[in-house]
Write an enzyme that holds these catalytic residues in place. Structure first.
Site, short mmCIF file in Angstrom:
data_model
loop_
_atom_site.label_atom_id
_atom_site.label_comp_id
_atom_site.label_asym_id
_atom_site.label_seq_id
_atom_site.Cartn_x
_atom_site.Cartn_y
_atom_site.Cartn_z
N LYS A 197 1.60 -55.08 -14.76
CA LYS A 197 0.13 -55.12 -14.77
C LYS A 197 -0.38 -54.54 -16.07
O LYS A 197 0.36 -53.94 -16.85
CB LYS A 197 -0.43 -54.32 -13.59
CG LYS A 197 -0.30 -52.81 -13.75
CD LYS A 197 -0.91 -52.05 -12.60
CE LYS A 197 -0.88 -50.54 -12.87
NZ LYS A 197 -1.35 -49.75 -11.74
N ASP A 223 3.64 -45.09 -4.67
CA ASP A 223 2.82 -44.55 -5.76
C ASP A 223 2.56 -43.08 -5.50
O ASP A 223 2.89 -42.56 -4.42
CB ASP A 223 1.51 -45.34 -5.86
CG ASP A 223 0.97 -45.39 -7.29
OD1 ASP A 223 1.46 -44.63 -8.15
OD2 ASP A 223 0.05 -46.20 -7.55
#
Length: 323
Positions: A197, A223
């Site tokens: 990304k 995450d």
């Protein structure tokens, strides 16, 4: 006076997460000590400690989540009060380290705010910091005092194992989190995928591609922080398009700034698994969010520090530990 294994210990909480502090105190078998925070008419904070701390090892529970600056000022003033009251040691238990994402200069004239915060804590008089899943490991190098970076992975791994998911892949939402995701995957001998990304600006995410095979597999995105939930919801869209089955998210710190709740509610994500490092208001406790407690692992860490024992064994999943 609280006597813990022959040592004089006091445990205080400030305003960011008193529920977590109470859980930690219960696990340790001691009472929370009393302090009173008041304000002057102009908003200045004042703290009064209602009992002696002279010669005590003091632990303060305070995540520096929103309102970040308010919680930092509470903490700094509390440290100063304890030092002036002759506390033996002042140990900061800060599960979420505010400003941790500002750990380097991304542009020419930007601050390194994570370092500034470290300096402020040291100058105020802190003698140790306990945090959890720092956004950047190098933050530990910003301190001259001991800092323990606890990990929520043992709690998360246990929860995932109890779900008995089959045929799943661990997913890093970006290249920077690949090491964290790979370490998590090792607990299951699971394959790893990485979302490629880019961030054209803060809190804006564009997914470019997926590195790895996710087709027909359950996907677990790993995450450290969920802020506006842009990264994980965009990752979930990409995983869904790539043929993944159920999509889960595991993240330590649920900041959940607007519009995170709306995004998660409307996303392809089946479940969001977070910790109580940050206190969630009731309106953020949607059915998709599961909040696991870090109280036992933090409480045991404090006990180990009091007893001069290692804490590193607490960072690894062990089926014998009840965390």
């Amino acid at each position: 006076m609280a006597d813990v294994h022959g040592k004089k210990v006091k445990l205080f909480t400030l305003n960011s997460n008193p529920d977590l502090a109470r859980e930690i105190a219960e696990y340790m078998g001691i009472e929370l000590s009393d302090s009173i925070i008041t304000r002057f008419a102009d908003g200045e904070l004042n703290i009064n400690i209602s009992e002696t701390v002279r010669g005590h090892d003091v632990f303060i529970i305070q995540s520096t989540s929103s309102p970040v600056n308010e919680h930092y000022m509470e903490l700094l003033i509390m440290i100063d009060a304890l030092i002036r009251a002759s506390a033996k040691t002042v140990n900061i238990v800060m599960p979420y380290y505010g400003y941790s994402r500002q750990d380097r200069k991304a542009l020419s004239r930007q601050p390194i705010s994570a370092r500034l915060v470290a300096d402020l804590l040291e100058v105020a008089g802190a003698t140790r910091v306990l945090s959890m899943d720092l956004h950047a490991g190098q933050i530990q190098g910003f301190f001259k005092i001991p800092i323990d970076n606890f990990e929520a992975a043992p709690i998360m791994v246990r929860y995932i194992k109890e779900k008995k998911l089959d045929d799943f892949v661990i997913v890093s939402p970006d290249h920077g989190g690949a090491t964290r995701a790979r370490k998590f995957a090792e607990n299951f001998n699971a394959p790893l995928a990485i979302i490629d990304k880019r961030r054209p600006k803060p809190n804006v995410v564009e997914v470019m591609s997926i590195i790895g095979d996710v087709k027909g597999k359950n996907a677990i995105i790993v995450d450290d922080i969920i802020d506006t939930a842009g990264s994980v919801t965009e990752a979930a869209i990409a995983l869904n398009h790539a043929g993944a089955k159920d999509i889960y998210v595991v993240a330590t710190h649920p900041i959940l700034s607007d519009p995170a709740i709306e995004r998660l509610q409307n996303s392809k994500i089946k479940e969001v698994i977070v910790t109580n490092s940050i206190k969630l208001p009731e309106y953020k406790k949607i059915s998709k969010i599961t909040q696991l407690s870090i109280a036992k692992i933090i409480g045991q860490g404090i006990l180990n520090i009091i007893d001069d024992k290692a804490v590193s064994d607490l960072f690894k999943y062990n089926p014998k530990n009840n965390f």
